[in-house]
Write a protein that holds these residues in place. Sequence first.
Motif, short mmCIF file in Angstrom:
data_model
loop_
_atom_site.label_atom_id
_atom_site.label_comp_id
_atom_site.label_asym_id
_atom_site.label_seq_id
_atom_site.Cartn_x
_atom_site.Cartn_y
_atom_site.Cartn_z
N ILE A 39 0.84 -1.20 0.00
CA ILE A 39 0.00 0.00 0.00
C ILE A 39 0.87 1.25 0.00
CG2 ILE A 39 -1.64 1.35 1.36
CD1 ILE A 39 -2.82 -1.31 2.36
N ILE A 40 1.85 1.28 0.88
CA ILE A 40 2.72 2.46 1.00
C ILE A 40 3.47 2.73 -0.30
CG2 ILE A 40 4.71 3.40 2.24
CD1 ILE A 40 3.72 1.74 4.68
N ALA A 41 3.85 1.65 -0.99
CA ALA A 41 4.62 1.81 -2.23
C ALA A 41 3.82 2.47 -3.35
CB ALA A 41 5.13 0.44 -2.69
N ARG A 42 2.51 2.55 -3.21
CA ARG A 42 1.68 3.17 -4.25
C ARG A 42 1.80 4.69 -4.25
NH1 ARG A 42 -3.73 0.22 -2.10
NH2 ARG A 42 -3.14 -1.96 -2.44
N TYR A 43 2.31 5.27 -3.18
CA TYR A 43 2.26 6.72 -3.01
C TYR A 43 3.65 7.33 -2.91
CZ TYR A 43 -2.55 5.52 -1.83
OH TYR A 43 -3.82 5.02 -1.86
N PRO A 44 3.83 8.55 -3.45
CA PRO A 44 5.14 9.21 -3.34
C PRO A 44 5.46 9.63 -1.91
CG PRO A 44 3.53 10.68 -4.36
CD PRO A 44 2.89 9.33 -4.28
N GLU A 45 4.42 9.90 -1.11
CA GLU A 45 4.59 10.23 0.30
C GLU A 45 3.87 9.17 1.13
OE1 GLU A 45 6.38 12.60 1.60
OE2 GLU A 45 6.90 13.62 -0.28
N SER A 46 4.56 8.57 2.07
CA SER A 46 3.98 7.45 2.82
C SER A 46 2.71 7.83 3.56
CB SER A 46 5.01 6.88 3.80
OG SER A 46 5.39 7.86 4.76
N ARG A 47 2.62 9.05 4.07
CA ARG A 47 1.44 9.46 4.83
C ARG A 47 0.17 9.44 3.98
NH1 ARG A 47 2.50 13.91 7.86
NH2 ARG A 47 0.29 14.34 8.17
N SER A 48 0.33 9.53 2.66
CA SER A 48 -0.83 9.49 1.76
C SER A 48 -1.51 8.13 1.77
CB SER A 48 -0.41 9.85 0.34
OG SER A 48 0.13 11.15 0.27
N ALA A 49 -0.85 7.12 2.31
CA ALA A 49 -1.40 5.76 2.34
C ALA A 49 -2.30 5.51 3.54
CB ALA A 49 -0.26 4.74 2.34
N LEU A 50 -2.56 6.53 4.35
CA LEU A 50 -3.27 6.30 5.61
C LEU A 50 -4.68 5.75 5.42
CD1 LEU A 50 -3.49 6.35 8.62
CD2 LEU A 50 -3.95 8.81 8.53
N LEU A 51 -5.46 6.28 4.48
CA LEU A 51 -6.84 5.80 4.32
C LEU A 51 -6.89 4.31 3.99
CD1 LEU A 51 -8.64 8.78 2.53
CD2 LEU A 51 -8.43 8.31 4.97
N PRO A 52 -6.19 3.84 2.95
CA PRO A 52 -6.22 2.39 2.70
C PRO A 52 -5.59 1.58 3.82
CG PRO A 52 -4.68 3.48 1.21
CD PRO A 52 -5.46 4.56 1.87
N MET A 53 -4.64 2.14 4.54
CA MET A 53 -4.05 1.43 5.67
C MET A 53 -5.10 1.19 6.76
SD MET A 53 -0.77 0.53 5.63
CE MET A 53 -0.18 0.69 7.31
N LEU A 54 -5.95 2.17 6.99
CA LEU A 54 -7.01 2.00 7.99
C LEU A 54 -8.01 0.93 7.54
CD1 LEU A 54 -7.57 5.75 8.93
CD2 LEU A 54 -6.66 3.95 10.43
N HIS A 55 -8.27 0.86 6.24
CA HIS A 55 -9.13 -0.22 5.73
C HIS A 55 -8.45 -1.57 5.93
CE1 HIS A 55 -12.41 2.09 4.13
NE2 HIS A 55 -11.61 2.85 3.41
N LEU A 56 -7.14 -1.62 5.73
CA LEU A 56 -6.41 -2.87 5.95
C LEU A 56 -6.54 -3.31 7.40
CD1 LEU A 56 -4.43 -5.04 4.86
CD2 LEU A 56 -2.56 -3.53 5.60
N VAL A 57 -6.42 -2.38 8.32
CA VAL A 57 -6.59 -2.69 9.75
C VAL A 57 -7.98 -3.27 10.00
CG1 VAL A 57 -6.88 -1.61 12.02
CG2 VAL A 57 -4.87 -1.07 10.63
N GLN A 58 -9.00 -2.66 9.40
CA GLN A 58 -10.36 -3.15 9.60
C GLN A 58 -10.56 -4.53 8.98
OE1 GLN A 58 -13.34 0.39 10.55
NE2 GLN A 58 -13.17 0.05 8.37
#
Length: 257
Positions: A39-58
């Motif tokens: 997920i993080i690798a999709r974005y130039p800035e790692s913080r931009s991955a937060l929304l899909p990361m929260l879905h991953l947690v869920q």
Amino acid sequence: MTEQFEFTTNKEQTDHEAVSINGDTSVFGEDVRADAKQIIARYPESRSALLPMLHLVQSVQGCVSAEGIQFCAEQLALSTAEVSAVATFYTMYKRRPCGQHLVSVCTNTMCAALGGDEIYRKVGEHLGVGHDETAGTPGEEGSITLEHAECLAACDLAPVLQVNYEYYDNQTPEQALELVKALQRGEKPAPTRGPALSDFRGAERQLAGFFDDLESTVAGTSAAVETVRGAQLANERGWTAPSMPDDVEMPPLPEKK
């Protein structure tokens, strides 16, 4: 079999506070951490991955727990306060463990006028729960979390409800009640449009950007007849929108800071 978790809360806890599950981030094993890296690798800035990361947690825990917030913060080099600020802003991130299925009943103006309020009332009475409450043990088969939704963007098909974000259009209270009873029996009735029904955690994995069965995910009717009728009429009658002139001066783009 869905993994079950013990979770703790207290009477003073609000909807904006995350429950604690297991007490540490060990539930997020190597496979989940590998998904996080993708997920993080999709974005130039790692913080931009937060929304899909929260879905991953869920998709792992059925909610955004305190440990899930800590996991996201560690992976994205953010503070837990920054993660919590985002997780509490969006209603799609659940603060308590969700049922196997999330049933969202639209009670906004159009749906309410056409029976949405009655659908919500009957489903709630049958389940014995109110908004954002779960009938059954969260995560177990047949458990259902109920919520009323302000708008599901399907006014032309009102009244509507969603199960794990898949649409069931033109519902009556009786149809909605039968749908919920089928979910409690472990069945997965086909949505009006879209792919075959998953469970809540499966839907969350897709929202994180992982489609383990892409062929079935894109199968099914993508649009209702009512939705595309306007475009069909325009095509039949030769209606077109005026083209944009070539000499229109566009406003300058703001400088990137």
